[in-house]
Scaffold this active site. Sequence first.
Site: not given
Length: 299
Positions: A237-239
Site C-alpha cells: 500500500s501507499k502506507q
Amino acid sequence: MSGSVYRGRFAPSPTGLLHAGSLATAVGSYLEARTRGGEWLLRIEDLDTARQMPGAADAIVSTLASFGFEWDGEVVYQSRRHALYQDALAQLATQGHAYPCACTRQQIAAHAQRGIEGYVYPGTCRTGLPAGVAGRAWRLRVSEGRVAFVDGRQGHYAQDLSREIGDFVLKRADGFWAYQLAVVVDDAAQGVSDVVRGADLLVSTPRQIALMQALSLAVPRYVHLPLLVNDAGEKLSKQTLAPAINSHHAAAELSQALTRLGHAPPESGMDLASLWQWARENWSLSRVPAGPVLLGGGA
C-alpha cells in the site's frame, strides 16, 4: 442482484499513485467484467481532500489509459456527488436508521471494547444526544444478528455488526462523508451489479450490505481478490511505501499482475496488446488465489 447486465467498477483513491497491488485489483475487476460481456466503470474516490496527493487523480486516469484499460462512460469523481450522499443521509435519518452522535474518539475509547476493526461503538447517543451537547457525526443504527454473504472467491463471510462493529459512522465529525456511505450510494447510483476489489475491504462488506438494506437498495455480488504482501506480511500500500507502477514498462507490469492473479502468460516478452488478448481468452476467477500473494509472485 437481479438482471443480466454485468456492471463492474474500479474505484481508486488519489492518496497516491497506482502501485502493484492496485494494478492487480484493476486487472482482476476489468477482466471479470469484460469476460462476462459487461461494462467497467472508473470512479475516483476523492472525498478526503486532506489525504490526497496533488495531481494523483489525473495521474491514475492517465496511467490506466497507458496500460490499455478502457472504461465505459465518463470518469466519476466522488467530490462532485455530495448532494447524493446528503439525500441518502436525510432518508436514513427520516426513517430512523441514522442518528447524530456527540462522542469524541477519546470518549468512545474510554467506554468501548475492541472489535474486529477498532472500537465497538457503545451506543452512547443511540437513544438521543446528552443534554447540552450537539451532534458531531452521524451513525447508522445497526440491527442485532449476523449479516452474511457468499463471496465469489473468499466463500461464506458473516459478521454480527452490533457486537463486532457497532453503530458505524456515515458522516464524520470533520464534515467528510464516510467511505461506507459514499461507496454504497455511488454503486447504487451507477447500477453496479458486481464489486471486484481487494480482500482488505472484505471486513467492510457487511456494513455496506446493512446500509443497502436500510436504503432499500439491491445488493451486488462480491469478489474480493487476494492482497499483495511484502516479505513482512504487510499489505502492499501507499502506507508501506509501495513504489508506483511504471507506464514505460506497462507490458512487464501487466505480466506480473496477471501472474500474481494465477494467470502467468505463456511467453515472456509479450507486448501489451497480446497480453490483454491472451488474458481475455484465458481469464478464470477459479484460478485466482484466495489468500495473500507475495510481491515476488508466489502465493
